[in-house]
Write a protein that holds these residues in place. Structure first.
Motif, mmCIF file in Angstrom:
data_model
loop_
_atom_site.group_PDB
_atom_site.id
_atom_site.type_symbol
_atom_site.label_atom_id
_atom_site.label_comp_id
_atom_site.label_asym_id
_atom_site.label_seq_id
_atom_site.Cartn_x
_atom_site.Cartn_y
_atom_site.Cartn_z
ATOM 1 N N ILE A 149 34.825 8.040 -116.399
ATOM 2 C CA ILE A 149 34.346 8.497 -114.895
ATOM 3 C C ILE A 149 33.623 7.708 -114.190
ATOM 4 O O ILE A 149 32.593 7.178 -114.588
ATOM 5 C CB ILE A 149 33.829 10.082 -115.145
ATOM 6 C CG1 ILE A 149 34.421 10.895 -115.823
ATOM 7 C CG2 ILE A 149 33.727 10.581 -113.676
ATOM 8 C CD1 ILE A 149 33.936 12.212 -116.209
ATOM 9 N N PRO A 150 34.257 7.228 -112.804
ATOM 10 C CA PRO A 150 33.284 6.710 -112.079
ATOM 11 C C PRO A 150 31.855 7.004 -111.849
ATOM 12 O O PRO A 150 31.553 8.325 -111.628
ATOM 13 C CB PRO A 150 34.153 6.491 -110.821
ATOM 14 C CG PRO A 150 35.655 6.568 -111.395
ATOM 15 C CD PRO A 150 35.358 7.829 -112.235
ATOM 16 N N LEU A 153 31.092 10.221 -109.212
ATOM 17 C CA LEU A 153 31.704 11.207 -109.576
ATOM 18 C C LEU A 153 31.016 12.012 -110.645
ATOM 19 O O LEU A 153 31.610 13.382 -110.770
ATOM 20 C CB LEU A 153 33.357 10.960 -109.703
ATOM 21 C CG LEU A 153 34.113 10.270 -108.783
ATOM 22 C CD1 LEU A 153 35.528 10.194 -109.237
ATOM 23 C CD2 LEU A 153 33.917 10.799 -107.249
ATOM 24 N N LEU A 627 39.862 15.587 -111.418
ATOM 25 C CA LEU A 627 39.349 14.188 -111.400
ATOM 26 C C LEU A 627 40.035 13.866 -109.989
ATOM 27 O O LEU A 627 39.245 13.132 -109.211
ATOM 28 C CB LEU A 627 39.795 13.584 -112.375
ATOM 29 C CG LEU A 627 39.328 11.899 -112.417
ATOM 30 C CD1 LEU A 627 37.852 11.942 -112.721
ATOM 31 C CD2 LEU A 627 40.044 11.077 -113.489
ATOM 32 N N ASP A 628 41.406 14.032 -109.835
ATOM 33 C CA ASP A 628 41.742 13.726 -108.484
ATOM 34 C C ASP A 628 41.223 14.235 -107.160
ATOM 35 O O ASP A 628 40.909 13.713 -106.218
ATOM 36 C CB ASP A 628 43.326 13.907 -108.263
ATOM 37 C CG ASP A 628 44.026 13.391 -109.476
ATOM 38 O OD1 ASP A 628 43.613 12.234 -109.816
ATOM 39 O OD2 ASP A 628 45.174 13.636 -109.872
ATOM 40 N N SER A 630 38.071 15.341 -107.039
ATOM 41 C CA SER A 630 36.621 14.566 -106.761
ATOM 42 C C SER A 630 36.760 13.305 -106.148
ATOM 43 O O SER A 630 35.998 13.078 -105.080
ATOM 44 C CB SER A 630 35.885 14.565 -108.020
ATOM 45 O OG SER A 630 35.788 15.835 -108.507
ATOM 46 N N LYS A 631 37.980 12.754 -106.463
ATOM 47 C CA LYS A 631 38.056 11.384 -105.837
ATOM 48 C C LYS A 631 38.198 11.415 -104.500
ATOM 49 O O LYS A 631 37.938 10.874 -103.286
ATOM 50 C CB LYS A 631 39.256 10.637 -106.592
ATOM 51 C CG LYS A 631 38.948 9.949 -107.618
ATOM 52 C CD LYS A 631 40.174 9.374 -108.483
ATOM 53 C CE LYS A 631 39.620 8.610 -109.927
ATOM 54 N NZ LYS A 631 40.760 8.043 -110.562
ATOM 55 N N LYS A 632 39.230 12.554 -103.911
ATOM 56 C CA LYS A 632 39.617 12.601 -102.716
ATOM 57 C C LYS A 632 38.206 13.180 -101.710
ATOM 58 O O LYS A 632 38.014 12.621 -100.608
ATOM 59 C CB LYS A 632 40.736 13.588 -102.325
ATOM 60 C CG LYS A 632 42.053 13.038 -102.909
ATOM 61 C CD LYS A 632 43.025 14.267 -102.832
ATOM 62 C CE LYS A 632 44.495 13.827 -103.267
ATOM 63 N NZ LYS A 632 45.573 14.942 -103.137
ATOM 64 N N ALA A 634 35.372 12.265 -102.389
ATOM 65 C CA ALA A 634 34.361 11.134 -102.257
ATOM 66 C C ALA A 634 35.055 10.207 -101.253
ATOM 67 O O ALA A 634 34.197 9.725 -100.535
ATOM 68 C CB ALA A 634 34.329 10.492 -103.536
ATOM 69 N N GLU A 635 36.209 10.065 -101.333
ATOM 70 C CA GLU A 635 36.722 9.129 -100.044
ATOM 71 C C GLU A 635 36.770 9.692 -98.785
ATOM 72 O O GLU A 635 36.262 9.008 -97.762
ATOM 73 C CB GLU A 635 38.249 8.984 -100.556
ATOM 74 C CG GLU A 635 38.583 8.268 -101.789
ATOM 75 C CD GLU A 635 39.973 8.141 -101.924
ATOM 76 O OE1 GLU A 635 40.842 8.531 -101.230
ATOM 77 O OE2 GLU A 635 40.375 7.327 -103.016
#
Length: 665
Positions: A149-150, A153, A627-628, A630-632, A634-635
């Motif tokens: 996990i980055p 995140l 995961l997807d 959380s990525k969105k 963060a972006e």
């Protein structure tokens, strides 16, 4: 019944529960922890007991013995669907309760396990001195492990994955396992778990040695051809090990840390001092490669990893001298042969530090107490420092031999430590180091080539006339004299110059940067009334040293083991499991183990040693949807921040570059 609370597997479980690794998918981790049966070795400090000039002393001196254990740890991975995690956890717990039924197989039918990590360590316990040395020999990954996990995140995903709000994702899986395995020994659990026996060794000092040298593969041949394997650069590997050991240092100092709270130890403070050096690089020259720790960073702005790195208090240099450690002579770092006279131990006891005689002619000269190369530098296999020490020992025999000054200022050849009896028998004039090398020396010059026949006759005479008796320790006198010359040569080399010359070794000057990390852990020794034992208890189901080494080589490291192909890697993983099980049944003391655990385990289909040498750990991870999402988020947050900094009118508020005007012609 065997008490497993102090085992290496128990320490790893505690570390995984306290700080779950940041895996991007849930799965089952199978860990194997294999120990070899302790064996006596005298190669750790081979010249530490040798007096450089007194043969009579060496006849009675005993070499420093150590009990060596090879430790080999492997980890395999099987991904799990989110719905199967609870069933896998229950099945794992049921297996630990003593049942031999296999765990739930619904998820495992989808894919077979794959080895993702292997780690080789060597542990040397010195009963005579109550100290130990841990050498991390190899660490390698196959590239088949779960994605990570980055870092940005991890906090948000922790709230979604774990019901307990205090539980948060920690470091990567490789870093978490490496830290947990090392911390098992730095917390002294390995020795305290068996301290009930009166003959067990009580260890109060541990030196951890790591050589950070980037290679494409150490334990998994052809694994670099796997596109998912990431090979770190020289500087990246040194930084990675420094970060991992920072966590070990900080946790070992903290008595409230998860591992130390579960340790069956006497408690008390543990003094940890961390050193690293890149031979050939000064402190400032190493900064572009491995950035120095910024002491001025405030805790509010620094990341958690940066705070741990700062708390570890790394010293750039080596711990073998006041110059290398950047400390006064009164505060020299504790070392395996010298830790009892360190400032940490003396400041907490009534003992006063005795001045160590450095003159070999002094009556109270003890060669083991003098801080020279033979008493400071341990010998390890496949280590550049050891190869350098071996070359120094060979070079000690390449010169013209031992010489003594006479009245007229000339010198004549003399063997070291010749006794009066040998002088009376005329052996002194015939024995010098050249007789060991096939060279005769006369007045400091070599004889002409035509005298080779005389040389052979002289050699025969020496072999005939020299007494074949040995010292009280069983070492031939000729060998003792050779060791005395090696000791005298190394004593003449300052330890700081040793490290300067290391920079010119092939391993350190061929375009690669090599990091040497030495971390010292010391706790207060027991009271004088408590007697320390002389043996290290054999770990349950441990294997003979040669059997374990052959098993690792044949199952993992042979050139025919192709780890770059998934299908073959699954077969090799299964072959590793079966090979461990086969050797444990043959050579691991299985009958005694069954009696100690109090149950029968005769099913041939079941791998023996569950909970003792291997165990399954279910690791939670986010789903793909979490995961997807959380990525969105963060972006979106990042884009919002960048939009908020734009200037009115839609243009970005950026400073223009001020260009230098051309001078007028």
């Amino acid at each position: 019944m065997i008490d497993r609370s102090g085992s290496l597997l128990a320490t790893v479980r505690t570390a995984l529960d306290a700080s779950p690794p940041a895996v991007a998918e849930p799965g089952t981790l199978r860990l194997h922890t294999l120990f070899s049966i302790p064996r006596q070795v005298k190669s750790l400090f081979p010249l530490a007991h040798i007096h450089p000039t007194d043969l009579e002393y060496n006849k009675k001196a005993a070499s420093i013995g150590a009990l060596e254990e090879q430790i080999f740890v492997t980890a395999s991975w099987v991904p799990l669907a989110k719905d199967d995690v609870e069933g896998a956890v229950e099945a794992t717990k049921a297996g630990e309760g003593g049942e031999t039924r296999p765990s739930k197989e619904t998820a495992r039918d989808r894919s077979a396990p794959l080895l993702i990590l292997a780690m080789e360590l060597y542990l040397y316990t010195i009963p005579e001195l109550g100290s130990a040395v841990l050498y991390v020999s190899k660490l390698d990954s196959s590239g088949y492990g779960p994605k990570t996990i980055p870092t940005p995140l991890r906090e948000a995903l922790s709230r979604q994955v774990f019901a307990d709000k205090d539980t948060k994702f920690g470091n990567t899986l490789t870093a978490t396992l490496s830290s947990a395995v090392t911390q098992h020994f730095t917390s002294f659990k390995h020795w305290d778990a068996t301290s009930q026996s009166s003959s067990s060794v009580q260890v109060s000092h541990l030196s951890v040695h790591i050589l950070a040298r980037s290679q494409r593969a150490y334990l998994f041949p052809s694994s670099p051809e796997n596109k998912d394997k990431k090979v770190l650069s020289d500087g990246g590997l040194i930084k990675w090990w420094r970060a991992v050991m920072s966590d070990v240092v900080v946790s070992s100092r903290d008595e409230t840390s998860a591992v130390r709270k579960t340790a069956k130890s006497k408690g008390g403070a543990i003094d940890a001092r961390a050193f690293y050096v890149i031979p050939g690089y000064s402190k400032m020259e190493s900064h572009p490669l491995v950035p120095l720790v910024r002491e001025a960073d405030s805790s509010s702005t620094a990341s958690q990893a940066g705070q741990v790195l700062k708390q570890a208090k790394w010293n750039y240099g080596h711990p073998y001298s006041s110059g290398g450690a950047s400390c006064p002579e009164s505060d020299l770092p504790p070392l395996p042969l010298h830790w009892q006279s360190s400032s940490f131990v003396l400041s907490n006891s009534d003992t006063e530090k005795d001045k160590v005689p450095t003159n070999p002619d002094a009556s109270d000269y003890d060669p083991r107490r003098v801080r020279t190369v033979p008493t400071l530098m341990p010998h390890f296999s496949d280590d550049p420092k050891t190869r350098f020490l071996d070359e120094m020992a060979r070079d000690a025999h390449e010169h013209s031999g031992w010489k003594k000054k006479v009245a007229n200022g000339t010198s004549e050849p003399k063997a070291p430590g010749v006794t009066n009896e040998e002088k009376e028998n005329g052996i002194e004039s015939e024995l010098d180091v050249s007789s060991f090398k096939g060279e005769a020396i006369s007045n400091g010059t070599k004889r002409p080539a035509e005298d080779s026949t005389d040389d052979s006759q002289s050699e025969k005479k020496v072999k005939t006339d020299i007494p074949t008796t040995s010292s009280s320790s069983g070492v031939p006198l000729v060998t003792l004299r050779a060791q005395m010359r090696e000791r005298q040569s190394m004593d003449d080399l300052p330890i700081d110059e040793f490290w300067e010359r290391m920079a010119f070794r092939q391993e350190c000057c061929s375009g690669n940067a090599v990091g040497v990390l030495v971390i010292l852990f010391t706790r207060l020794p027991p009271s004088s009334s408590a007697s320390s034992g002389t043996t290290v208890e054999r770990q349950p189901l441990s294997l003979p040293y040669k059997v374990l080494g052959d098993l690792v080589f044949k199952s993992l490291m042979k050139d025919s083991c192709e780890w770059n192909k998934v299908t073959l890697a699954r077969q090799l993983t299964e072959s590793w499991f079966q090979g461990v099980d086969r050797e444990v049944r043959r050579k691991g003391g299985l009958a005694q183990w069954k009696q100690e655990v109090g149950r029968e385990e005769d099913e041939l289909a079941t791998l023996v040693g569950r909970g003792t040498i291997w165990a399954d750990f279910v690791l939670n991870g986010p789903t793909k949807e979490q995961l997807d999402k959380s990525k969105k988020e963060a972006e979106t947050k990042q884009n919002g921040n960048s939009t908020g900094t734009t200037a009115p009118g839609g243009g970005a508020n950026m400073l223009s570059v001020k260009r230098k005007k051309k001078p007028a012609a």
